[in-house]
Design an enzyme around this catalytic site. Structure first.
Site, mmCIF file in Angstrom:
data_model
loop_
_atom_site.group_PDB
_atom_site.id
_atom_site.type_symbol
_atom_site.label_atom_id
_atom_site.label_comp_id
_atom_site.label_asym_id
_atom_site.label_seq_id
_atom_site.Cartn_x
_atom_site.Cartn_y
_atom_site.Cartn_z
ATOM 1 N N CYS A 1 0.846 -1.201 0.000
ATOM 2 C CA CYS A 1 0.000 0.000 0.000
ATOM 3 C C CYS A 1 0.883 1.253 0.000
ATOM 4 O O CYS A 1 1.581 1.515 -0.977
ATOM 5 C CB CYS A 1 -0.946 -0.095 1.204
ATOM 6 S SG CYS A 1 -2.111 1.231 1.420
ATOM 7 N N ASP B 1 -9.598 -3.299 -6.951
ATOM 8 C CA ASP B 1 -9.047 -2.396 -5.943
ATOM 9 C C ASP B 1 -9.760 -1.047 -6.039
ATOM 10 O O ASP B 1 -9.689 -0.371 -7.061
ATOM 11 C CB ASP B 1 -7.540 -2.232 -6.182
ATOM 12 C CG ASP B 1 -6.823 -1.577 -5.018
ATOM 13 O OD1 ASP B 1 -7.379 -0.617 -4.456
ATOM 14 O OD2 ASP B 1 -5.717 -2.015 -4.685
ATOM 15 N N HIS C 1 -8.082 -4.514 -2.567
ATOM 16 C CA HIS C 1 -6.907 -3.914 -1.941
ATOM 17 C C HIS C 1 -6.588 -4.610 -0.613
ATOM 18 O O HIS C 1 -7.463 -4.834 0.202
ATOM 19 C CB HIS C 1 -7.190 -2.426 -1.684
ATOM 20 C CG HIS C 1 -5.975 -1.646 -1.302
ATOM 21 N ND1 HIS C 1 -5.030 -1.256 -2.219
ATOM 22 C CD2 HIS C 1 -5.541 -1.183 -0.094
ATOM 23 C CE1 HIS C 1 -4.070 -0.571 -1.602
ATOM 24 N NE2 HIS C 1 -4.368 -0.523 -0.315
#
Length: 245
Positions: free
Chosen positions: A132, A179, A212
């Site tokens: 991330c 995502d 995600h």
């Protein structure tokens, strides 16, 4: 990371209940979690955390997974004492929070950690993995740091990437098909720019149906349908490091 339609930059997902096999150490001005294999190893991986910080059990689990595969793994506090993001925080304040935690300004800390790995741990071959926020930091380091051998950017937030693509080292980019924070158009554009500008080995891989955080924020027992992709993402990460470190 955030967008108007969905101001929440990312969901913490399944927070692991996990103690960790390593220990916390102080490396100059940085706290870090370190895990070492039982046998001697001269290979190390710097693990760069997401917005939830260096103490998230999920990230420590990933560090320990790397150690189980023969690497000295270290997850430093790249926020250097500043608070990690908490799921209970007000998302409206996220952009202000992020401005004081720039993933492209971690070079000083990385230099300190590299020195520690070489001098205190006997590491000669060092790579980096990031998730991330940390995945965007990997992109920065692959552009700038000559002392690393390879990198894996796991759903690195492309909107935080520097607009440069001449990577110095082999880099693997993991993305999720569904995502909410990294649109597939951004992934396609990244792939195109890397193809045009990057002279070293690189790969961009999109995992079908995933969201995600799937590699380190999903538990296989809670998400059995995602288990093959979670396992494949982790395997691909380790295979890339094995190949280039």
């Amino acid at each position: 990371m955030a967008n108007e339609a969905n101001p929440c930059p990312c969901d913490i997902g399944d927070k692991f209940v996990y103690e960790g096999c390593g220990q916390e150490v102080q490396v100059e001005h940085i706290k870090a979690y370190v895990c070492k294999p039982s046998g001697k190893s001269d290979k190390a991986v710097i693990v760069i955390h997401d917005i939830f910080g260096w103490q998230l059990p999920n990230t420590r689990y990933m560090a320990d997974l790397l150690t189980a595969n023969g690497y000295i793994a270290i997850c430093p506090d790249f926020f250097v004492g500043q608070e990690a993001w908490k799921p209970s925080n007000d998302w409206a304040s996220f952009d202000d929070w992020r401005k004081t935690r720039d993933c492209n300004k971690i070079d000083k800390e990385v230099d300190v950690i590299l020195k520690y790995l070489k001098e205190q741990c006997g590491a000669k071959k060092i790579g980096v993995v990031g998730f991330c926020w940390g995945g965007a930091a990997v992109h920065h380091l692959m552009l700038k740091n000559p002392h690393l051998r390879a990198g894996v950017s796991v759903y690195g937030v492309i909107s935080l990437f520097e607009d440069a693509y001449s990577l110095l080292h082999p880099t693997f980019f993991i993305f999720a098909e569904k995502d909410d924070y990294i649109p597939l158009e951004q992934v396609t554009l990244l792939e195109q720019k890397l193809k045009e500008n990057c002279k070293v080995e690189h790969e961009v891989k999109i995992y079908p149906g995933q969201t995600h955080g799937f590699v380190h924020r999903k538990r296989e027992d809670i998400n059995p349908q995602d288990k093959p992709y979670i396992e494949q993402g982790r395997k691909d990460m380790i295979n890339w490091l094995n190949k280039y470190i």
